[in-house]
Design a protein around this motif. Structure first.
Motif, mmCIF file in Angstrom:
data_model
loop_
_atom_site.group_PDB
_atom_site.id
_atom_site.type_symbol
_atom_site.label_atom_id
_atom_site.label_comp_id
_atom_site.label_asym_id
_atom_site.label_seq_id
_atom_site.Cartn_x
_atom_site.Cartn_y
_atom_site.Cartn_z
ATOM 1 N N ILE A 82 22.527 -10.409 16.847
ATOM 2 C CA ILE A 82 23.675 -11.056 17.517
ATOM 3 C C ILE A 82 24.709 -9.989 17.878
ATOM 4 C CG2 ILE A 82 23.404 -13.277 16.345
ATOM 5 C CD1 ILE A 82 25.825 -12.376 14.542
ATOM 6 N N PRO A 83 25.535 -10.272 18.904
ATOM 7 C CA PRO A 83 26.607 -9.326 19.238
ATOM 8 C C PRO A 83 27.649 -9.294 18.119
ATOM 9 C CG PRO A 83 26.749 -11.294 20.605
ATOM 10 C CD PRO A 83 25.499 -11.414 19.809
ATOM 11 N N SER A 84 28.455 -8.277 18.132
ATOM 12 C CA SER A 84 29.444 -8.112 17.060
ATOM 13 C C SER A 84 30.671 -8.984 17.311
ATOM 14 C CB SER A 84 29.834 -6.631 16.997
ATOM 15 O OG SER A 84 31.073 -6.502 16.378
ATOM 16 N N ILE A 85 30.752 -10.067 16.572
ATOM 17 C CA ILE A 85 31.922 -10.946 16.654
ATOM 18 C C ILE A 85 32.645 -10.833 15.330
ATOM 19 C CG2 ILE A 85 32.695 -13.349 16.823
ATOM 20 C CD1 ILE A 85 30.154 -13.945 18.422
ATOM 21 N N LYS A 86 33.900 -10.442 15.364
ATOM 22 C CA LYS A 86 34.660 -10.367 14.113
ATOM 23 C C LYS A 86 35.686 -11.479 14.102
ATOM 24 C CE LYS A 86 34.058 -5.865 12.547
ATOM 25 N NZ LYS A 86 33.478 -4.785 12.721
ATOM 26 N N PHE A 87 35.825 -12.116 12.956
ATOM 27 C CA PHE A 87 36.823 -13.186 12.908
ATOM 28 C C PHE A 87 37.509 -13.213 11.547
ATOM 29 C CE2 PHE A 87 34.719 -16.356 10.218
ATOM 30 C CZ PHE A 87 33.399 -15.937 10.260
ATOM 31 N N GLY A 88 38.498 -14.081 11.442
ATOM 32 C CA GLY A 88 39.283 -14.167 10.209
ATOM 33 C C GLY A 88 40.605 -13.447 10.367
ATOM 34 N N PHE A 89 41.506 -13.725 9.485
ATOM 35 C CA PHE A 89 42.852 -13.170 9.543
ATOM 36 C C PHE A 89 42.824 -11.645 9.547
ATOM 37 C CE2 PHE A 89 46.657 -11.722 7.135
ATOM 38 C CZ PHE A 89 47.619 -12.106 8.043
ATOM 39 N N TYR A 90 41.891 -11.067 8.852
ATOM 40 C CA TYR A 90 41.770 -9.621 8.684
ATOM 41 C C TYR A 90 40.650 -9.051 9.536
ATOM 42 C CZ TYR A 90 43.603 -6.426 5.008
ATOM 43 O OH TYR A 90 44.267 -5.487 4.282
ATOM 44 N N LYS A 91 40.010 -9.927 10.279
ATOM 45 C CA LYS A 91 38.835 -9.554 11.089
ATOM 46 C C LYS A 91 37.797 -8.833 10.229
ATOM 47 C CE LYS A 91 40.346 -10.885 15.257
ATOM 48 N NZ LYS A 91 40.357 -12.329 15.242
ATOM 49 N N ASP A 92 37.595 -9.346 9.021
ATOM 50 C CA ASP A 92 36.647 -8.702 8.118
ATOM 51 C C ASP A 92 35.384 -9.549 7.933
ATOM 52 O OD1 ASP A 92 37.682 -10.792 6.683
ATOM 53 O OD2 ASP A 92 38.395 -9.610 4.995
ATOM 54 N N ASN A 93 35.233 -10.573 8.774
ATOM 55 C CA ASN A 93 34.091 -11.463 8.609
ATOM 56 C C ASN A 93 33.290 -11.498 9.904
ATOM 57 O OD1 ASN A 93 32.375 -13.282 7.416
ATOM 58 N ND2 ASN A 93 33.928 -14.849 7.041
ATOM 59 N N VAL A 94 31.995 -11.716 9.779
ATOM 60 C CA VAL A 94 31.119 -11.865 10.945
ATOM 61 C C VAL A 94 30.271 -13.106 10.742
ATOM 62 C CG1 VAL A 94 31.039 -9.401 11.517
ATOM 63 C CG2 VAL A 94 29.378 -10.343 9.902
ATOM 64 N N PRO A 95 29.797 -13.713 11.824
ATOM 65 C CA PRO A 95 29.065 -14.975 11.682
ATOM 66 C C PRO A 95 27.807 -14.850 10.824
ATOM 67 C CG PRO A 95 29.654 -14.602 13.973
ATOM 68 C CD PRO A 95 30.028 -13.365 13.240
ATOM 69 N N LEU A 96 27.038 -13.794 11.045
ATOM 70 C CA LEU A 96 25.824 -13.586 10.249
ATOM 71 C C LEU A 96 25.858 -12.146 9.744
ATOM 72 C CD1 LEU A 96 23.352 -15.352 12.683
ATOM 73 C CD2 LEU A 96 23.801 -16.072 10.319
ATOM 74 N N LYS A 97 25.528 -11.990 8.470
ATOM 75 C CA LYS A 97 25.767 -10.712 7.836
ATOM 76 C C LYS A 97 24.603 -9.749 8.053
ATOM 77 C CE LYS A 97 29.262 -13.042 6.172
ATOM 78 N NZ LYS A 97 29.730 -14.178 6.989
ATOM 79 N N ALA A 98 24.951 -8.478 8.264
ATOM 80 C CA ALA A 98 23.943 -7.425 8.325
ATOM 81 C C ALA A 98 24.362 -6.364 7.320
ATOM 82 C CB ALA A 98 23.880 -6.841 9.728
ATOM 83 N N GLY A 99 23.420 -5.611 6.832
ATOM 84 C CA GLY A 99 23.778 -4.542 5.888
ATOM 85 C C GLY A 99 23.858 -5.052 4.475
ATOM 86 N N LYS A 100 24.904 -5.855 4.205
ATOM 87 C CA LYS A 100 24.948 -6.427 2.861
ATOM 88 C C LYS A 100 25.646 -7.776 2.846
ATOM 89 C CE LYS A 100 29.155 -4.412 0.796
ATOM 90 N NZ LYS A 100 29.673 -3.777 -0.419
ATOM 91 N N VAL A 101 25.397 -8.498 1.779
ATOM 92 C CA VAL A 101 26.107 -9.759 1.551
ATOM 93 C C VAL A 101 27.130 -9.527 0.449
ATOM 94 C CG1 VAL A 101 24.276 -11.314 2.320
ATOM 95 C CG2 VAL A 101 24.303 -10.530 -0.052
ATOM 96 N N ARG A 102 28.247 -10.244 0.560
ATOM 97 C CA ARG A 102 29.357 -9.999 -0.363
ATOM 98 C C ARG A 102 29.712 -11.221 -1.203
ATOM 99 N NH1 ARG A 102 30.205 -7.646 4.468
ATOM 100 N NH2 ARG A 102 30.550 -5.396 4.443
#
Ligand SMILES: Cc1cc2nc3c(=O)[nH]c(=O)nc-3n(C[C@H](O)[C@H](O)[C@H](O)COP(=O)(O)OP(=O)(O)OC[C@H]3O[C@@H](n4cnc5c(N)ncnc54)[C@H](O)[C@@H]3O)c2cc1C
Lengths: 766, 323
Positions: free
Chosen positions: A73-93
């Motif tokens: 998916i394309p890189s969509i950042k969201f949230g107050f801090y823009k620290d979230n993405v719709p689907l995670k890559a790399g790692k889950v937190r």
């Protein structure tokens, strides 16, 4: 006294019949042709590297139309801090991290496909305690996140909440009594009757329509427009259409991964895609109220006048950052301005952990802070040897006051609220018996005239009237069950001299309705109400002008009552509204009778020091409760509950009481029974069996007392009441339990176990 | 949700042969309030549901010396039965607080025990009331005591192809009272943190001052006052739910009380012993220490309530007090 036709009347919600007969269309009911069903695969681990995602078996399943992961998916950042993405890559937190999503022709197929997706993880060390997370060497939730002057990797967010007024240290030295305590509050969740969901659909030009249950249609529209840009769809339009909303309580103040996922799936498949949460998802994949560790000290003089309040707080942000991370800005309000306290210091840190991320919930930080403040007021009063009732009266806020945070208190019925509660509880009679029965009270301040959180605190309204005298109000406001539509209809009807049922409020569509900043901060009746009132005044002026021409009367001499324009000088000269409108339309050079109004209250953004008149006016209230505690089992029974609120003016006493009843029920849950049980970052009770929301049998009779202070700025004198109903509930109950037994519980919820353990501790021979 | 076929046999024998025919692929269903939840949660995935709802006559409650409860009798029927409320009060207590009215309207008592959850509300009342379970299979019929019916969480002595056809509760001794307490965090739609049932048979139903039992003083004061009466416990049974892997009897505790004069000290000892006999666990619903503590409190209270029901039967059919 002005005689009102619509204001102050107990008018049932305009959508009540639709809802109780099951005709109202919620997101769950919505069907569009060709619609696919989306489902999300979540991480089972709180912190792990994603090594590989194998979707091949799922792709082969008949009926599966698309599978997305963080890697396609394309890189969509969201949230107050823009620290979230719709689907995670790399790692889950966190355990609710979205790792893959499926769109299929049937929800069961989508579900089956999820079971066929294989994800390989490498588990990473995790951190669940915010105090641990702050330590050197703690696992980093966001490896790239840096903070502090040195810009070092850290879990502490760069949100330095810090409010200082006066000299706390000096005031502390001068205090005759000082109380110092640590309070703790944990996760609770909104429990909206309607679970979350949306339906995303693109037209052939790639414009997006999203059916949504958001509390912030205009801001969501902006978020989704940004997402379209990130998807390479610059300049495409977004239309947000709200279905009936099954409760908000703050849970819909952000945009969420599932909404972006639906958009991405719809775009990929060229089909409408609907995602609706199961109840279990609603519990673990939506964001709860912030847990907090609250260190608080307050002092007073020998005669019980508050000298200072010093609060340090650590908030568990969870793994991502929603608007909820700004709750400390609201916590500042009770900390600085609940009761008169000249010296104030508040420092708060939001800390990343591998827990579920938290967000806004009714009261927006206020219940957490007020639990600590007003529990401790009782502790301090006891130290000073003063009845907590007298202590509160002595320190009560008053009209005309400017608080340490620079709030300008216009109307304030706090004293009246305290008095009313004391009277209903027979306070002097019933307090201090220590026989298993006890009384307690606690108070609140909340924004009651909007809150300038964003650059604008505005709301727009458009009003038009049709040939038959029906008034259409297009508002930016959001009715999520609280009854905004009804209240707005009442306000407009009153101004236009028609009846509430003549007014149709339309709030559902960003293509049609004007802009609004959102349904938060108990602002809708005040801000959207004032906006509607402003538009109604303009429309009325137009109506009178048009009618003046046909009636041969100057507009100043005309008024409207009972759907009829009439001359104040000659009552014989009159014309029904519909006729006035038809005259306007069926005339050469005719005209529309419509008007628009934008109301942005004269409140202020907090400045760099977090000071400023955040709201035009403030709401106050006091709750009082009598409890009986079973000393052998620790169970608390509520015998009596009184909730007094200064509401300015009750536009609709029935809806207002509804807000109070609901608030109190939510507040009692917060105080006694509700919590999300989290073990290693996993929600262990994602269902109503083990999440102990009160049932109808558990909610005690609540006696709501309405104190009307007629605020000069409110529409017909009204102030906000959406959130206050649950703010002082927990401390009032904690104080009553103390009065009953002499034990003080400082962490929520106050379970029978905690009460019993405290009692045993107390009676243990030293 | 997974798709399945729904079969509605007309007789018990037809049900048995269907059960036999489909074997592990089939699941028997009565009210479905456990079965449907398990299917939705994917804990089971039967191809066929065999319903008992098409068989007439299974929803009867009969009292002919013994109480006979058919396998399709709902909790709501039991709740409304006057004879159960009077003679088998512990069972009435259990269905009063089971789920919600909506659930009680469809859920059956047979389903409750066959599901064999350690938290099943009717299990400990049936234990102390000495219920017998009638079981039928293609091979024939057998009757087992409710105590030997439960084998573990979710496990019973039922073999594949067998079903429960009746619950039989013998008529209690004269001067018997029984009571059940569901210790829960809410007043409805909750499972017990702990369930405590007590059945007491006394040597008589008259004492010189029955009004002691209305005193609002602490239980120990009331018991001290009652001690003068020299009431003797002829028979006692104590049932504990969620206190072990299966609903259990507190046998040692019962032994202390059987045949003895009732006093506060003795009841405390009995409760203490019951608490020690139990093997509660820490779960997300409650911790073991609290469960143990509550056994101590609630066994005493339920004993009191049982006594009260013998001595003041009219007043205490719907007791509002904690004991
Ligand atoms: C909202 C809700 C609340 C609940 N609250 C409670 C509560 O407070 N307390 C409580 O104890 N339980 C509660 N339950 C669980 C459930 O309602 C009870 O266990 C109920 O008694 C089950 O009866 P049923 O007829 O619905 O059983 P079903 O779901 O039809 O069957 C349950 C099990 O018994 C088997 N079975 C049924 N009849 C027979 C038979 N004649 N012979 C052999 N096997 C049979 C089935 O195969 C299945 O394994 C609740 C359930 C729900 C959904």
């Amino acid at each position: 006294m002005e005689e009102f036709i619509n204001i102050g009347k107990r008018i049932p919600k305009t959508d009540a019949e639709e809802k109780v007969t099951g005709r109202a269309v919620y997101i769950h009911d919505l069907k569009v042709p060709g619609m696919l069903f989306g489902k999300i695969l979540y991480s089972p681990h709180a912190h792990a590297k994603i090594l590989n995602i194998d979707t091949s078996r799922a792709e082969r399943l008949l009926g599966v139309k698309a599978i997305l992961t963080g890697y396609n998916i394309p890189s969509i950042k969201f949230g107050f801090y823009k620290d979230n993405v719709p689907l995670k890559a790399g790692k889950v937190r966190s355990c609710r991290d979205e790792v893959a999503a499926v769109a299929a022709t049937d929800p069961d197929i989508a579900e089956e496909a999820l079971d066929l997706i294989r994800v390989d993880y490498e588990i990473l060390p995790s951190v669940f305690d915010p105090e641990e997370a702050m330590k050197e060497g703690a696992p980093l939730v966001h490896d790239e996140h840096v903070g502090g002057k040195e810009k070092r990797p850290t879990n502490v967010l760069n949100l330095p909440w810090r409010l200082i007024a006066g000299d706390v240290d000096e005031a502390r030295r001068q205090s005759a009594y000082v109380a110092e305590d640590r309070f703790r509050v944990t996760w609770v969740t909104h429990c909206c009757m309607g679970t979350s969901g949306c339906l995303a659909q693109f037209d052939l030009k790639n414009n997006l329509t999203i059916y949504s249950i958001t509390q912030i249609p205009s801001l969501a529209q902006r978020d989704f427009t940004e997402a379209l840009s990130a998807m390479g769809l610059q300049g495409k339009k977004v239309r947000v259409i709200k279905t009936m909303i099954g409760g908000g309580f703050g849970s819909k103040l952000d945009t969420y991964a599932f909404e972006y996922i639906a958009i991405l799936l719809a775009h990929k498949t060229h089909k409408p895609v609907k995602i609706v949460f199961s109840r279990e998802e609603e519990f673990f994949a939506t964001s709860p109220r912030q847990p907090a560790i609250i260190d608080i000290a307050q002092g007073c003089t020998r005669d019980g006048r508050l000298t200072f309040r010093d609060v340090r707080m650590i908030l568990d942000n969870g793994a991502y950052t929603s608007w909820g991370a700004t709750t400390p800005s609201v916590m500042m309000m009770p900390i600085s301005s609940l009761y008169k306290v000249p010296n104030v210091r508040y420092v708060a840190k939001c800390v990343y952990t591998n827990n579920t991320y938290s967000q806004a919930m009714r009261g927006y930080g206020n219940p957490q802070a007020t639990f600590a403040i007003d529990s401790q007021i009782d502790i301090l009063a006891e130290m000073a040897g003063i009845d907590p009732l007298d202590f509160r009266l002595r320190n009560a806020n008053t009209p005309g006051e400017i608080t340490p945070q620079n709030f300008k208190i216009i109307t304030c019925g706090l004293r009246e609220c305290i008095d009313a509660v004391a009277q209903k509880l027979d306070w002097r009679q019933n307090r201090g018996r220590r026989d298993g029965r006890g009384v307690g009270m606690a108070s609140l301040i909340h924004v009651g005239g909007g809150a300038r959180v964003y650059k604008s605190d505005g709301c727009g309204t458009i009003i038009k009237i049709d040939d038959f005298g029906t008034v259409n109000v297009f508002t930016g406001a959001t009715d999520m069950g609280q009854g905004a539509d009804t209240v707005i209809a009442q306000i407009v009807a009153e101004e236009l001299g028609v009846r509430t049922e003549d007014v149709v409020v339309i709030h559902t569509d960003t293509d049609v309705c004007p802009w609004d900043v959102g349904a938060h901060a108990s602002r809708t009746t005040f801000v959207a109400g004032n906006s509607a009132l402003g538009a109604a005044k303009k429309v009325k002026q137009l109506l009178l002008e048009v009618a003046g021409q046909t009636l041969g009367e100057s507009p100043e001499n005309l008024d409207i009552r009972d759907r009829t324009v009439f001359s104040k000088r000659d009552p014989e000269k009159k014309s029904p509204l519909g006729k006035v409108l038809r005259a306007a339309h069926y005339t050469t050079g005719g005209r529309m009778v419509m008007a628009e109004y934008f109301y942005d209250p004269a409140n202020e953004n907090l400045d760099r020091e977090f000071k400023g008149n955040l709201s035009v006016t403030y709401s106050y209230g006091t709750h009082g409760v009598e409890v009986e505690v079973d000393k052998e089992t620790g169970q608390v029974k509520i015998l009596k509950y009184v909730a007094a609120h200064d509401v300015g003016k009750a536009i609709n006493p029935m809806l207002l009481e509804g807000q109070v009843y609901g608030g109190v029920a939510m507040g009692i849950g917060y105080a006694l029974t509700e919590r999300l049980i989290s073990q290693n970052g996993k929600v262990m009770n994602p269902n109503f069996l083990d999440y102990k929301m009160l049932t109808a049998k558990d909610v005690p009779n609540v006696d709501p007392i309405v104190i009307e202070t007629n605020d000069p700025f409110g529409p017909f004198g009204a102030k906000g009441i959406g959130e206050p109903g649950l703010v002082p509930t927990a401390p009032a109950i904690a104080n009553a339990i103390y009065d009953a037994l002499g034990v003080r519980i400082k962490d929520l919820p106050i379970t029978p176990e905690k009460v019993l353990a405290a009692l045993k501790q107390k009676t243990k021979p030293q | 949700m997974k798709k399945f076929d729904y079969l509605k046999p007309r007789t018990i024998d037809e049900a048995l042969s269907l059960l036999n025919q489909y074997g592990k692929r089939a699941k028997l269903v009565a009210g479905g309030t456990d079965v449907m939840v398990m299917i939705k949660q994917k804990r089971i995935s039967p191809d066929v549901l065999i319903s008992l709802s098409g068989i007439t006559g299974l929803d009867q409650i009969q009292y002919d010396g013994a109480l006979r409860i058919g396998p399709m009798v709902t909790h709501r029927q039991i709740e409304k039965s006057q004879v159960i409320r009077k003679e088998f009060s512990a069972l009435a207590d259990a269905v009063d607080v089971l789920g919600s009215i909506q659930i009680r309207n469809v859920a059956t008592i047979a389903g409750n025990i066959c599901n064999a959850a350690p938290s099943a509300d009717t299990a400990t009342p049936l234990l102390v009331l000495g219920a017998q379970v009638k079981i039928k299979g293609l091979k024939g019929e057998r009757t087992v005591s409710i105590e030997s019916f439960f084998k573990g969480p979710g496990e019973t002595v039922l073999e594949e192809g067998e079903l429960v056809t009746e619950l039989i509760i013998p008529k209690p001794l004269p001067f018997t009272g029984s009571a059940y307490w569901k210790h829960q965090r809410r007043l409805a739609l909750d499972l017990p943190i702990l369930g405590v049932s007590v059945l007491l048979s006394l040597d008589r139903n008259r004492i010189s001052c029955p009004d002691i039992l209305c005193a609002t003083s602490p239980i120990s004061t009331v018991l001290h006052a009652m001690e003068q009466e020299g009431l003797v416990c002829k028979e006692v049974r104590i049932g504990l739910g969620v206190a072990a892997p299966t609903p259990m009897r507190a046998i040692k505790a019962e032994g202390l009380l059987r045949g003895k004069r009732i006093s506060d000290e003795l009841l405390q000892e009995v409760a203490e012993t019951a608490s020690n006999e139990a093997q509660p666990r820490d779960t997300i619903r409650a911790e073991a220490w609290y469960r143990r503590e509550m056994i101590r409190v609630l066994v005493r209270r339920m004993a009191m309530r049982s006594i009260e029901r013998v001595i003041r039967p009219e007043e205490t059919v719907f007791p509002t007090r904690a004991w």
